[in-house]
Design an enzyme around this catalytic site. Structure first.
Site: not given
Ligand code: ADP
Length: 399
Positions: A7, A91, A180, A241, A384
């Site tokens: 990743n 990823r 996601h 955010r 993940e």
């Protein structure tokens, strides 16, 4: 077969080497500060002490070479040589509309990922750098790319289109993509296993609540709605955010605070969310701690977040026409019993109620709903890396 999962971020690289027989990591690690002063690789063999290696790491080629060296190192390595790595799974953040599933890397696929750079300018370039570095350093080893967006490509047009002229969707591909996806897919499959029911029969609301947070409505194993949009900024109020806003606030703030487009982008991504609301931190542990000590703004930030999640659960129950289970995952979803309690409190119309004793359990898959709840409430640690490794394994062994 061992699969290396990579990743790549712009200045960091996370990796795991997984043994696909046991589905467990044999080693994992992190390279930090790539291209900066003070680069460092932290390597953790599953059965050994962690090793910290400092060196100059100017780019992703060097970072990946160091990871490979660490994996085969005679002292702290975990494999004898690189031939014991059967495949690499990467990823990749954005696959646009081109990629609706994971794929084997070819020149055309790399070009396709590069074509999506406009949609994820910070994320896709380092992802491509990681793929190219592996091609160079591990020639002949198959590589697979797993996209954050792919799982949500099943959304119908009425869910992914915004209320803007259709020509702008055609011209610039402005639409909801969702993120996601690897996590939502993984936990939805685990939910089916936990409930011992075919995924095709299930209506699930998956809440990935971490630093970045998103919710997905999953019907029959397919995503039909999700809260993140064109970018990961849409949806829930997050760590830093802002999530959903009245769009007019953007131009209003730009005028009032004299912000450029980049300035307002940075503001909405880095200075808002529960950080901006609480004034304490973007980290939910800090905010929960401050709220426990009586900080009212910290409590307010937690209340805003719980209210947001509840609103999305309600709207996704409407989209799905009911829900068999609500899933909580990621850092906050897996660990914060009080947040789960606040969110599920008052969802009696859905038939969801939490058993307070079960809600205390941490770090394992558990159904925390009361025995007579019609809608189950599942806590499922996300994984993940394992999902990426499983998809890589399947694709590599297909042909
Ligand atoms: P990301 O992958 O988006 O960076 P994570 O899934 O690692 O995020 O989640 C990070 C968030 O989870 C942080 O805000 C952290 O405070 C929160 N978190 C982790 N453990 C706990 C806990 N025990 N209680 C409350 N929040 C927690």
């Amino acid at each position: 077969m061992n699969i290396l999962v990579i990743n790549c971020g712009s200045s960091s690289l996370k990796y795991q080497l997984l043994d696909m027989e046991t589905k467990n990591p044999v080693a994992k690690g992190l390279v930090e500060r790539i291209g900066m002063v003070g680069s460092v690789l932290t390597h953790r063999p599953a059965n050994g002490e962690k090793e910290i290696i400092t060196a100059e790491i100017p780019n992703h080629d060097v970072a990946i070479q160091m990871v490979l060296d660490a994996l085969v190192n005679s002292e702290y390595g975990v494999v004898k040589d690189l031939s014991e790595i059967g495949a690499v799974g990467h990823r990749v953040v954005h696959g646009g509309e081109k990629f609706a599933s994971s794929v084997l890397v070819t020149d055309e696929v790399v070009k396709g990922i590069e074509d999506c750079i406009e949609l994820a300018p910070l994320h896709n370039p380092p992802n491509v750098a990681g793929i190219k570095a592996c091609q160079k350093l591990m020639p002949g080893v198959p590589e697979v790319v797993v996209f954050d967006t792919a799982f949500h490509q099943t959304m119908p047009a009425h869910a992914y289109l915004y209320g803007i002229p259709y020509e702008l969707y055609e011209k610039y591909k402005i639409r909801k993509y969702g993120f996601h996806g690897t996590s939502h897919k993984y936990v939805s499959q685990r939910a089916a296993a936990m409930l011992n029911r075919p995924i095709e029969d299930l209506k699930l609301i998956s809440c990935h609540l971490g630093n970045g947070s998103s919710i997905a409505a999953i019907k029959g194993g397919e995503s039909i709605e999700t809260s993140m949009g064109f970018t990961p900024l849409e949806g829930l109020t997050m760590g830093t955010r802002c999530g959903d806003l009245d769009p007019s606030i953007v131009s209003f703030i730009m005028r009032k605070e004299n912000l450029t487009t980049d300035g307002v982008d940075n503001f909405m991504n880095k200075q808002c969310g529960v950080l901006g609301l609480s004034g304490v931190s973007s980290d939910f542990r800090d905010i929960e701690g401050a709220a426990d000590e009586g900080n009212k703004r910290a409590q307010l930030a937690l209340d805003v977040f719980a209210h947001d999640v509840k609103k999305y659960i309600g709207s996704y129950a409407a989209v799905l026409d009911g829900a068999d289970a609500i899933i909580f995952t990621a850092g906050l979803g897996e660990n914060s019993a009080s947040m789960r309690e606040n969110i599920v409190k008052g969802l009696s119309y859905l038939g969801a109620e939490i058993d307070p004793e079960k809600n205390k359990v941490r770090g394992e898959e558990i159904d925390i709903a009361t025995a007579d709840s019609n809608c189950r409430v599942l806590v499922i640690p996300t994984n993940e890396e394992l999902m990426i490794a499983m998809e890589t394994y399947d694709i590599v062994n297909q042909g």
